[in-house]
Design a protein around this motif. Sequence first.
Motif, PDB file in Angstrom:
ATOM      1  N   ALA A 190      -5.618  -4.590   2.939  1.00  0.00           N
ATOM      2  CA  ALA A 190      -5.604  -5.958   2.408  1.00  0.00           C
ATOM      3  C   ALA A 190      -5.603  -5.955   0.882  1.00  0.00           C
ATOM      4  N   ASP A 191      -6.375  -5.048   0.285  1.00  0.00           N
ATOM      5  CA  ASP A 191      -6.395  -4.952  -1.179  1.00  0.00           C
ATOM      6  C   ASP A 191      -5.047  -4.487  -1.720  1.00  0.00           C
ATOM      7  N   ALA A 192      -4.451  -3.498  -1.063  1.00  0.00           N
ATOM      8  CA  ALA A 192      -3.145  -3.004  -1.500  1.00  0.00           C
ATOM      9  C   ALA A 192      -2.087  -4.088  -1.376  1.00  0.00           C
ATOM     10  N   LEU A 193      -2.115  -4.824  -0.283  1.00  0.00           N
ATOM     11  CA  LEU A 193      -1.160  -5.909  -0.085  1.00  0.00           C
ATOM     12  C   LEU A 193      -1.354  -7.008  -1.123  1.00  0.00           C
ATOM     13  N   ASP A 194      -2.596  -7.290  -1.464  1.00  0.00           N
ATOM     14  CA  ASP A 194      -2.891  -8.295  -2.482  1.00  0.00           C
ATOM     15  C   ASP A 194      -2.354  -7.868  -3.845  1.00  0.00           C
ATOM     16  N   LEU A 195      -2.535  -6.594  -4.191  1.00  0.00           N
ATOM     17  CA  LEU A 195      -2.032  -6.091  -5.473  1.00  0.00           C
ATOM     18  C   LEU A 195      -0.506  -6.109  -5.524  1.00  0.00           C
ATOM     19  N   VAL A 196       0.123  -5.734  -4.425  1.00  0.00           N
ATOM     20  CA  VAL A 196       1.588  -5.739  -4.385  1.00  0.00           C
ATOM     21  C   VAL A 196       2.117  -7.167  -4.497  1.00  0.00           C
ATOM     22  N   GLN A 197       1.477  -8.096  -3.810  1.00  0.00           N
ATOM     23  CA  GLN A 197       1.894  -9.499  -3.883  1.00  0.00           C
ATOM     24  C   GLN A 197       1.734 -10.029  -5.308  1.00  0.00           C
ATOM     25  N   PHE A 198       0.618  -9.710  -5.952  1.00  0.00           N
ATOM     26  CA  PHE A 198       0.389 -10.154  -7.322  1.00  0.00           C
ATOM     27  C   PHE A 198       1.405  -9.524  -8.273  1.00  0.00           C
TER      28      PHE A 198
END
Length: 88
Positions: free
Chosen positions: A4-12
């Motif tokens: 979830a953290d990795a996906l959040d960083l990629v989205q940002f």
Amino acid sequence: MNEADALDLVQFAIWTVLIASGPAVVVAMVVGVGIALVQALTQVQEITLTFVPKIVAILLTVALSGPFVGSQISSFTTVIFQRVQDGF
């Protein structure tokens, strides 16, 4: 770091790239369509006629939107450094 953290960083990161490149891309599209319309109406097919106005318009846009783009990249960098400092 979980998924979830990795996906959040990629989205940002993707949103930051889209917002940072948006003004220049939009201006290039508008100028390109305008020049294509003028070329179609006048039937003047000069190659340099498409590049020079686009380059000038993009340089002006980058100069005018530079502080906005810089602030977006700076906020992204700040978020990344805070996540690294907090240990994700």
